[in-house]
Write a protein that holds these residues in place. Structure first.
Motif, mmCIF file in Angstrom:
data_model
loop_
_atom_site.group_PDB
_atom_site.id
_atom_site.type_symbol
_atom_site.label_atom_id
_atom_site.label_comp_id
_atom_site.label_asym_id
_atom_site.label_seq_id
_atom_site.Cartn_x
_atom_site.Cartn_y
_atom_site.Cartn_z
ATOM 1 N N UNK A 41 67.794 -12.759 14.088
ATOM 2 C CA UNK A 41 69.017 -13.543 13.875
ATOM 3 C C UNK A 41 68.914 -14.975 14.361
ATOM 4 N N UNK A 42 68.288 -15.201 15.515
ATOM 5 C CA UNK A 42 68.203 -16.551 16.076
ATOM 6 C C UNK A 42 66.736 -16.930 16.266
ATOM 7 N N UNK A 43 66.348 -18.165 15.993
ATOM 8 C CA UNK A 43 67.160 -19.256 15.444
ATOM 9 C C UNK A 43 67.326 -19.192 13.924
ATOM 10 N N UNK A 44 66.573 -18.285 13.275
ATOM 11 C CA UNK A 44 66.696 -18.140 11.837
ATOM 12 C C UNK A 44 67.112 -16.723 11.511
ATOM 13 N N UNK A 45 68.162 -16.601 10.709
ATOM 14 C CA UNK A 45 68.640 -15.298 10.287
ATOM 15 C C UNK A 45 67.846 -14.845 9.071
ATOM 16 N N UNK A 46 67.187 -13.686 9.181
ATOM 17 C CA UNK A 46 66.424 -13.239 8.034
ATOM 18 C C UNK A 46 65.728 -11.918 8.250
ATOM 19 N N UNK A 47 65.048 -11.464 7.177
ATOM 20 C CA UNK A 47 64.361 -10.177 7.169
ATOM 21 C C UNK A 47 62.989 -10.329 6.531
ATOM 22 N N UNK A 48 62.101 -9.400 6.887
ATOM 23 C CA UNK A 48 60.805 -9.272 6.219
ATOM 24 C C UNK A 48 60.525 -7.781 6.064
ATOM 25 N N UNK A 49 59.901 -7.398 4.949
ATOM 26 C CA UNK A 49 59.661 -5.986 4.671
ATOM 27 C C UNK A 49 58.301 -5.774 4.040
ATOM 28 N N UNK A 50 57.764 -4.587 4.240
ATOM 29 C CA UNK A 50 56.650 -4.142 3.427
ATOM 30 C C UNK A 50 57.162 -3.995 1.993
ATOM 31 N N UNK A 51 56.389 -4.387 0.988
ATOM 32 C CA UNK A 51 56.887 -4.369 -0.395
ATOM 33 C C UNK A 51 57.401 -3.010 -0.847
ATOM 34 N N UNK A 52 56.784 -1.921 -0.387
ATOM 35 C CA UNK A 52 57.200 -0.605 -0.868
ATOM 36 C C UNK A 52 58.577 -0.185 -0.371
ATOM 37 N N UNK A 53 59.144 -0.942 0.596
ATOM 38 C CA UNK A 53 60.475 -0.624 1.097
ATOM 39 C C UNK A 53 61.583 -1.048 0.146
ATOM 40 N N UNK A 54 61.260 -1.878 -0.817
ATOM 41 C CA UNK A 54 62.269 -2.448 -1.710
ATOM 42 C C UNK A 54 62.009 -2.003 -3.148
ATOM 43 N N UNK A 55 63.034 -2.105 -3.957
ATOM 44 C CA UNK A 55 62.879 -1.984 -5.404
ATOM 45 C C UNK A 55 63.966 -2.810 -6.066
ATOM 46 N N UNK A 56 64.020 -2.788 -7.371
ATOM 47 C CA UNK A 56 64.936 -3.674 -8.090
ATOM 48 C C UNK A 56 66.397 -3.313 -7.867
ATOM 49 N N UNK A 57 66.654 -2.099 -7.362
ATOM 50 C CA UNK A 57 68.046 -1.743 -7.067
ATOM 51 C C UNK A 57 68.512 -2.317 -5.745
ATOM 52 N N UNK A 58 67.558 -2.830 -4.969
ATOM 53 C CA UNK A 58 67.903 -3.401 -3.668
ATOM 54 C C UNK A 58 67.896 -4.921 -3.723
ATOM 55 N N UNK A 59 66.768 -5.520 -4.102
ATOM 56 C CA UNK A 59 66.669 -6.975 -4.174
ATOM 57 C C UNK A 59 65.937 -7.377 -5.447
ATOM 58 N N UNK A 60 66.264 -8.543 -5.997
ATOM 59 C CA UNK A 60 65.532 -9.038 -7.166
ATOM 60 C C UNK A 60 64.130 -9.499 -6.786
ATOM 61 N N UNK A 61 63.239 -9.499 -7.754
ATOM 62 C CA UNK A 61 61.871 -10.016 -7.571
ATOM 63 C C UNK A 61 61.160 -9.333 -6.407
ATOM 64 N N UNK A 62 61.396 -8.037 -6.242
ATOM 65 C CA UNK A 62 60.831 -7.320 -5.097
ATOM 66 C C UNK A 62 59.312 -7.230 -5.154
ATOM 67 N N UNK A 63 58.750 -7.365 -6.361
ATOM 68 C CA UNK A 63 57.294 -7.237 -6.493
ATOM 69 C C UNK A 63 56.543 -8.295 -5.700
ATOM 70 N N UNK A 64 57.197 -9.431 -5.441
ATOM 71 C CA UNK A 64 56.538 -10.541 -4.754
ATOM 72 C C UNK A 64 56.799 -10.559 -3.241
ATOM 73 N N UNK A 65 57.371 -9.496 -2.719
ATOM 74 C CA UNK A 65 57.617 -9.444 -1.278
ATOM 75 C C UNK A 65 56.304 -9.410 -0.509
ATOM 76 N N UNK A 66 56.312 -10.027 0.657
ATOM 77 C CA UNK A 66 55.179 -9.968 1.569
ATOM 78 C C UNK A 66 55.711 -9.792 2.979
#
Length: 464
Positions: A333-358
């Motif tokens: 959350x601080x100082x930057x609010x954000x997330x990072x995931x292994x690509x297999x944790x996501x799919x198109x029902x969760x976030x767009x352009x999930x194939x390019x996650x790192x």
């Protein structure tokens, strides 16, 4: 001899004996876990009889109390009955807040240092809400429970291990809720991230971090009778840990499947506090206990770790850190609010352009917006809009109060129980013990007395 000193003395003897017998034995300062008094049972999962209306009395109308009184006027099923402060002007100012809301004036108590006891002794209160200075929190909470009231206490709820055990024992004996008013577990990012964690997005959570980093130089003078600076002058350790510690513990299911075993703390020398005192009084303080920056590390039974920091003296941007490291994802959350995931944790029902996650980079703002929308916590869905409108640190204060009343009205376990209060408050005296003994490891007491694995996973309760 005080309990804390007794703990240190006994533990030091044990360490020396252990070193003489077996040099490889870990040198951990043991802390006493007193036996549960006969006839008492734990408060794990405790739910009191439901209340149609939660009648509330407020003690302390300084920096936090008046806003709390006003928030309760917006909560369905809550009734502001009585208010109390040493300063009659503060009582009158709070009454005027009620006037502006067309809300009936509350019964008023003020002036006498014992006036709060008269409020507590009323027979038309269900809940006593305590927002005074730290040193008075535990005595007021104990008196309220002894007089048949549930109690909600501002942070930290207690400042010593003796006070913490007294609150635990009294809550268990009287069967009254004793909750600490930790608002930061209800912030929107924290709640949404907790929801993601509970649904497995981060895999197994291994490490959490939190802090209270907030330069208080412009605020020191606002604390009545200089009590907060005096507390730092007299006490060492992380004296204000709960804003960062509470959310970290919820993520790790502390006393709901895991428990903290060991704590190690260290601090810097004291510079900011003595400098402020000299600047405002013209005199060097004879002594100043607390270092400017305190760091505390903890390890749990299940092999997880927690890192908490405290710094209210130096010119750093505000931060509660709030960070988790999991086997499949990361949140910060601080100082930057954000997330990072292994690509297999996501799919198109969760976030767009999930194939390019790192896992090496943050997800995009667009992806974070989609993720947050999908995993918005049910409490935010229910009351988030109203919380933002009523306010209180962006709405988290209102959610805290709303959930307290909601659980009391529906006869549900509270979101934070007396063992959360005990664990989160205990980091202050325990970190002091570690620092004062050369940053030695200190055993973290099991305030549940063996019940830490009775409940499997932290969850909020809802009416069926």
């Amino acid at each position: 001899m005080k309990l804390r000193n007794l703990i240190i003395a006994v533990a030091t003897i044990g360490i020396l004996t252990a070193c003489g017998e077996k040099k490889t034995q870990s040198m951990v300062i043991e802390t006493e876990v007193p036996e549960r008094p006969e006839g008492q049972t734990d408060m794990l999962g405790f739910a009191a009889e439901p209340l149609d209306t939660v009648r509330v009395g407020f003690i302390g109308l300084g920096m936090r109390g008046p806003e709390a009184v006003e928030r309760f006027t917006y909560i369905p099923g809550a009734k502001v009955v009585a208010i109390c402060d040493l300063d009659s002007a503060r009582v009158e100012d709070t009454q005027k807040r009620l006037d502006k809301l067309n809300y009936p004036r509350a019964a008023a108590y003020y002036g006498d240092a014992e006036a709060w006891k008269k409020l507590v002794e009323r027979d038309d209160l269900d809940l006593v809400y305590i927002a005074t200075d730290w040193k008075t929190h535990a005595p007021m909470g104990l008196y309220a429970m002894e007089n048949g009231k549930h109690v909600a206490i501002e942070v930290p709820a207690a400042t010593s291990l003796e006070e913490i055990w007294d609150l635990v024992n009294t809550s268990e004996r009287t069967r009254k809720h004793c909750m600490m008013l930790e608002n930061c577990v209800y912030d929107f990012f924290e709640l949404n991230t907790l929801n993601m964690a509970q649904q497995g997005l981060f895999g197994e959570i291994l490490h959490t971090e939190g802090s209270y980093i907030h330069n208080l130089k412009e605020f020191w003078g606002e604390y009545w009778n200089n009590w907060r600076m005096d507390f730092n002058r007299e006490h060492r350790g992380d004296v204000y840990p709960t804003h960062g510690f509470g959310p970290a513990c919820q993520l790790l299911d502390i006393h709901r499947g895991d428990k903290i075993n060991t704590l190690v703390a260290m601090d810097t020398k004291a510079v900011g506090g003595p400098a402020y005192i000299k600047e405002t009084t013209g005199k060097e303080p004879e002594s100043f206990a607390n270092g400017d920056h305190t760091m505390t590390m903890m390890r749990t039974e299940n092999g997880k770790t927690i890192h908490i920091q405290h710094d209210v003296m130096n010119p750093r941007p505000y931060s509660r850190m709030y960070q988790l490291t999991g086997t499949k994802g990361f949140a910060n959350k601080y100082p930057r609010s954000g997330y990072a995931f292994e690509p297999e944790q996501m799919d198109s029902t969760v976030v767009p352009d999930y194939e390019n996650l790192s896992a090496h980079t943050w997800i995009s703002d667009e992806q974070q917006e989609a993720l947050t929308k999908k995993y918005t916590h049910p409490i935010i869905t229910e009351v988030g809009s109203m919380a933002k409108e009523v306010g209180g640190h962006g709405g988290m204060d209102f959610i805290m109060d709303y959930r307290l009343v909601y659980c009391l009205r529906n006869g549900l376990p509270l979101d934070m129980d007396v063992y959360d209060l005990a664990e989160w408050s205990a980091m202050a005296p325990l970190s002091a013990i570690s620092i004062e003994n050369g940053s030695a490891p200190v055993a973290f007491p099991d305030f549940t007395r063996g019940g830490w694995n009775k409940i499997k996973g932290y969850r909020h309760a809802y009416k069926k």
